[in-house]
Design a protein around this motif. Structure first.
Motif, PDB file in Angstrom:
ATOM      1  N   LEU A   1       0.830  -1.210   0.000  1.00 34.11           N
ATOM      2  CA  LEU A   1       0.000   0.000   0.000  1.00 34.11           C
ATOM      3  C   LEU A   1       0.862   1.257   0.000  1.00 34.11           C
ATOM      4  CD1 LEU A   1      -2.807  -1.138   2.465  1.00 34.11           C
ATOM      5  CD2 LEU A   1      -3.019  -0.818  -0.012  1.00 34.11           C
ATOM      6  N   GLN A   2       1.951   1.244   0.774  1.00 35.54           N
ATOM      7  CA  GLN A   2       2.868   2.384   0.801  1.00 35.54           C
ATOM      8  C   GLN A   2       3.411   2.662  -0.598  1.00 35.54           C
ATOM      9  OE1 GLN A   2       5.049   0.698   4.544  1.00 35.54           O
ATOM     10  NE2 GLN A   2       6.019   2.618   3.988  1.00 35.54           N
ATOM     11  N   GLN A   3       3.877   1.621  -1.252  1.00 36.12           N
ATOM     12  CA  GLN A   3       4.493   1.783  -2.561  1.00 36.12           C
ATOM     13  C   GLN A   3       3.463   2.139  -3.631  1.00 36.12           C
ATOM     14  OE1 GLN A   3       6.496  -1.991  -2.912  1.00 36.12           O
ATOM     15  NE2 GLN A   3       8.330  -1.232  -1.856  1.00 36.12           N
ATOM     16  N   THR A   4       2.308   1.530  -3.572  1.00 32.20           N
ATOM     17  CA  THR A   4       1.272   1.768  -4.582  1.00 32.20           C
ATOM     18  C   THR A   4       0.736   3.186  -4.508  1.00 32.20           C
ATOM     19  OG1 THR A   4       0.632  -0.559  -4.564  1.00 32.20           O
ATOM     20  CG2 THR A   4      -0.988   1.002  -5.425  1.00 32.20           C
ATOM     21  N   TYR A   5       0.494   3.678  -3.286  1.00 34.81           N
ATOM     22  CA  TYR A   5      -0.152   4.976  -3.125  1.00 34.81           C
ATOM     23  C   TYR A   5       0.807   6.094  -2.719  1.00 34.81           C
ATOM     24  CZ  TYR A   5      -4.344   2.258  -3.688  1.00 34.81           C
ATOM     25  OH  TYR A   5      -5.311   1.428  -4.196  1.00 34.81           O
ATOM     26  N   GLY A   6       2.084   5.774  -2.547  1.00 27.29           N
ATOM     27  CA  GLY A   6       3.082   6.795  -2.230  1.00 27.29           C
ATOM     28  C   GLY A   6       2.854   7.471  -0.890  1.00 27.29           C
ATOM     29  N   VAL A   7       2.481   6.662   0.111  1.00 25.03           N
ATOM     30  CA  VAL A   7       2.211   7.200   1.447  1.00 25.03           C
ATOM     31  C   VAL A   7       3.125   6.527   2.465  1.00 25.03           C
ATOM     32  CG1 VAL A   7      -0.190   7.813   0.921  1.00 25.03           C
ATOM     33  CG2 VAL A   7       0.328   5.545   1.848  1.00 25.03           C
ATOM     34  N   SER A   8       3.153   7.080   3.665  1.00 24.69           N
ATOM     35  CA  SER A   8       4.001   6.538   4.725  1.00 24.69           C
ATOM     36  C   SER A   8       3.325   5.355   5.423  1.00 24.69           C
ATOM     37  CB  SER A   8       4.311   7.615   5.754  1.00 24.69           C
ATOM     38  OG  SER A   8       3.140   7.909   6.503  1.00 24.69           O
ATOM     39  N   ARG A   9       4.122   4.633   6.178  1.00 25.48           N
ATOM     40  CA  ARG A   9       3.602   3.507   6.961  1.00 25.48           C
ATOM     41  C   ARG A   9       2.544   3.987   7.961  1.00 25.48           C
ATOM     42  NH1 ARG A   9       7.307  -0.665  10.501  1.00 25.48           N
ATOM     43  NH2 ARG A   9       5.692  -2.224  10.791  1.00 25.48           N
ATOM     44  N   GLY A  10       2.786   5.137   8.582  1.00 26.22           N
ATOM     45  CA  GLY A  10       1.829   5.695   9.535  1.00 26.22           C
ATOM     46  C   GLY A  10       0.492   6.002   8.873  1.00 26.22           C
ATOM     47  N   THR A  11       0.543   6.497   7.642  1.00 30.01           N
ATOM     48  CA  THR A  11      -0.685   6.785   6.899  1.00 30.01           C
ATOM     49  C   THR A  11      -1.460   5.501   6.648  1.00 30.01           C
ATOM     50  OG1 THR A  11       0.268   8.736   5.859  1.00 30.01           O
ATOM     51  CG2 THR A  11      -1.590   7.706   4.726  1.00 30.01           C
ATOM     52  N   VAL A  12      -0.754   4.446   6.238  1.00 30.35           N
ATOM     53  CA  VAL A  12      -1.399   3.153   5.997  1.00 30.35           C
ATOM     54  C   VAL A  12      -2.030   2.636   7.287  1.00 30.35           C
ATOM     55  CG1 VAL A  12      -1.020   0.730   5.386  1.00 30.35           C
ATOM     56  CG2 VAL A  12       0.088   2.547   4.053  1.00 30.35           C
ATOM     57  N   ARG A  13      -1.316   2.736   8.384  1.00 30.62           N
ATOM     58  CA  ARG A  13      -1.843   2.240   9.665  1.00 30.62           C
ATOM     59  C   ARG A  13      -3.080   3.019  10.110  1.00 30.62           C
ATOM     60  NH1 ARG A  13       2.987  -0.070  13.410  1.00 30.62           N
ATOM     61  NH2 ARG A  13       3.589  -1.655  11.916  1.00 30.62           N
ATOM     62  N   GLN A  14      -3.073   4.332   9.900  1.00 33.14           N
ATOM     63  CA  GLN A  14      -4.250   5.124  10.260  1.00 33.14           C
ATOM     64  C   GLN A  14      -5.436   4.745   9.381  1.00 33.14           C
ATOM     65  OE1 GLN A  14      -2.342   9.151  10.095  1.00 33.14           O
ATOM     66  NE2 GLN A  14      -3.592   9.458  11.935  1.00 33.14           N
ATOM     67  N   ALA A  15      -5.196   4.519   8.100  1.00 34.21           N
ATOM     68  CA  ALA A  15      -6.271   4.114   7.192  1.00 34.21           C
ATOM     69  C   ALA A  15      -6.840   2.766   7.616  1.00 34.21           C
ATOM     70  CB  ALA A  15      -5.755   4.052   5.758  1.00 34.21           C
ATOM     71  N   MET A  16      -5.978   1.841   8.002  1.00 34.08           N
ATOM     72  CA  MET A  16      -6.447   0.521   8.448  1.00 34.08           C
ATOM     73  C   MET A  16      -7.264   0.649   9.727  1.00 34.08           C
ATOM     74  SD  MET A  16      -5.529  -1.344   6.057  1.00 34.08           S
ATOM     75  CE  MET A  16      -5.839  -2.965   6.682  1.00 34.08           C
ATOM     76  N   ARG A  17      -6.872   1.562  10.611  1.00 27.66           N
ATOM     77  CA  ARG A  17      -7.640   1.788  11.836  1.00 27.66           C
ATOM     78  C   ARG A  17      -9.052   2.252  11.495  1.00 27.66           C
ATOM     79  NH1 ARG A  17      -8.726   6.299  14.143  1.00 27.66           N
ATOM     80  NH2 ARG A  17      -7.001   7.407  13.182  1.00 27.66           N
ATOM     81  N   VAL A  18      -9.156   3.169  10.537  1.00 22.07           N
ATOM     82  CA  VAL A  18     -10.466   3.668  10.108  1.00 22.07           C
ATOM     83  C   VAL A  18     -11.315   2.509   9.580  1.00 22.07           C
ATOM     84  CG1 VAL A  18     -11.635   5.105   8.375  1.00 22.07           C
ATOM     85  CG2 VAL A  18      -9.677   6.015   9.640  1.00 22.07           C
ATOM     86  N   LEU A  19     -10.711   1.643   8.768  1.00 20.42           N
ATOM     87  CA  LEU A  19     -11.447   0.510   8.203  1.00 20.42           C
ATOM     88  C   LEU A  19     -11.866  -0.490   9.281  1.00 20.42           C
ATOM     89  CD1 LEU A  19      -9.352  -0.082   4.967  1.00 20.42           C
ATOM     90  CD2 LEU A  19     -11.594   1.017   5.159  1.00 20.42           C
ATOM     91  N   ARG A  20     -10.993  -0.728  10.259  1.00 21.85           N
ATOM     92  CA  ARG A  20     -11.363  -1.621  11.369  1.00 21.85           C
ATOM     93  C   ARG A  20     -12.514  -1.038  12.171  1.00 21.85           C
ATOM     94  NH1 ARG A  20      -5.857  -2.202  11.857  1.00 21.85           N
ATOM     95  NH2 ARG A  20      -5.796  -0.719  13.564  1.00 21.85           N
ATOM     96  N   GLU A  21     -12.424   0.255  12.478  1.00 27.03           N
ATOM     97  CA  GLU A  21     -13.465   0.908  13.280  1.00 27.03           C
ATOM     98  C   GLU A  21     -14.808   0.935  12.550  1.00 27.03           C
ATOM     99  OE1 GLU A  21     -11.809   4.712  14.342  1.00 27.03           O
ATOM    100  OE2 GLU A  21     -10.528   3.821  15.892  1.00 27.03           O
ATOM    101  N   SER A  22     -14.772   0.954  11.226  1.00 27.08           N
ATOM    102  CA  SER A  22     -16.017   0.955  10.454  1.00 27.08           C
ATOM    103  C   SER A  22     -16.567  -0.459  10.260  1.00 27.08           C
ATOM    104  CB  SER A  22     -15.803   1.619   9.094  1.00 27.08           C
ATOM    105  OG  SER A  22     -14.962   0.821   8.289  1.00 27.08           O
ATOM    106  N   GLY A  23     -15.797  -1.465  10.682  1.00 22.03           N
ATOM    107  CA  GLY A  23     -16.250  -2.852  10.579  1.00 22.03           C
ATOM    108  C   GLY A  23     -16.009  -3.483   9.220  1.00 22.03           C
ATOM    109  N   LEU A  24     -15.279  -2.813   8.337  1.00 23.66           N
ATOM    110  CA  LEU A  24     -15.024  -3.369   7.007  1.00 23.66           C
ATOM    111  C   LEU A  24     -13.851  -4.343   6.989  1.00 23.66           C
ATOM    112  CD1 LEU A  24     -15.475  -0.189   4.793  1.00 23.66           C
ATOM    113  CD2 LEU A  24     -16.983  -2.169   4.921  1.00 23.66           C
ATOM    114  N   VAL A  25     -12.971  -4.210   7.969  1.00 21.01           N
ATOM    115  CA  VAL A  25     -11.735  -4.999   7.988  1.00 21.01           C
ATOM    116  C   VAL A  25     -11.520  -5.562   9.382  1.00 21.01           C
ATOM    117  CG1 VAL A  25      -9.209  -4.771   7.832  1.00 21.01           C
ATOM    118  CG2 VAL A  25     -10.655  -3.684   6.130  1.00 21.01           C
TER     119      VAL A  25
END
Length: 76
Positions: free
Chosen positions: A39-63
């Motif tokens: 995800l970092q390489q594909t979207y050109g974002v940092s590891r922290g950004t990926v982790r925050q996005a995953m947190r959002v998805l977990r909290e929404s119940g999608l992941v």
């Protein structure tokens, strides 16, 4: 793609992109999500950004995240 010039935070942009993939069926229930590194390489974002996005998805119940196995699209 993410847009660093957008007023929306990058983590939210990434979460929205992944949500759209789940809703379109590109990522199916039980299927693993791409790795943080991918995800970092594909979207050109940092590891922290990926982790925050995953947190959002977990909290929404999608992941769900299973320690030492990864993150998976939640069963609906």
């Amino acid at each position: 793609m993410t847009n660093p010039l957008s007023p929306m935070p990058l983590y939210q942009q990434l979460a929205d992109l992944l949500t759209a993939q789940i809703e379109r069926g590109e990522l199916r229930p039980g299927q693993p999500l791409p790795s943080e590194l991918h995800l970092q390489q594909t979207y050109g974002v940092s590891r922290g950004t990926v982790r925050q996005a995953m947190r959002v998805l977990r909290e929404s119940g999608l992941v769900v995240t299973i320690q030492a196995r990864g993150s998976f699209v939640a069963e609906r």
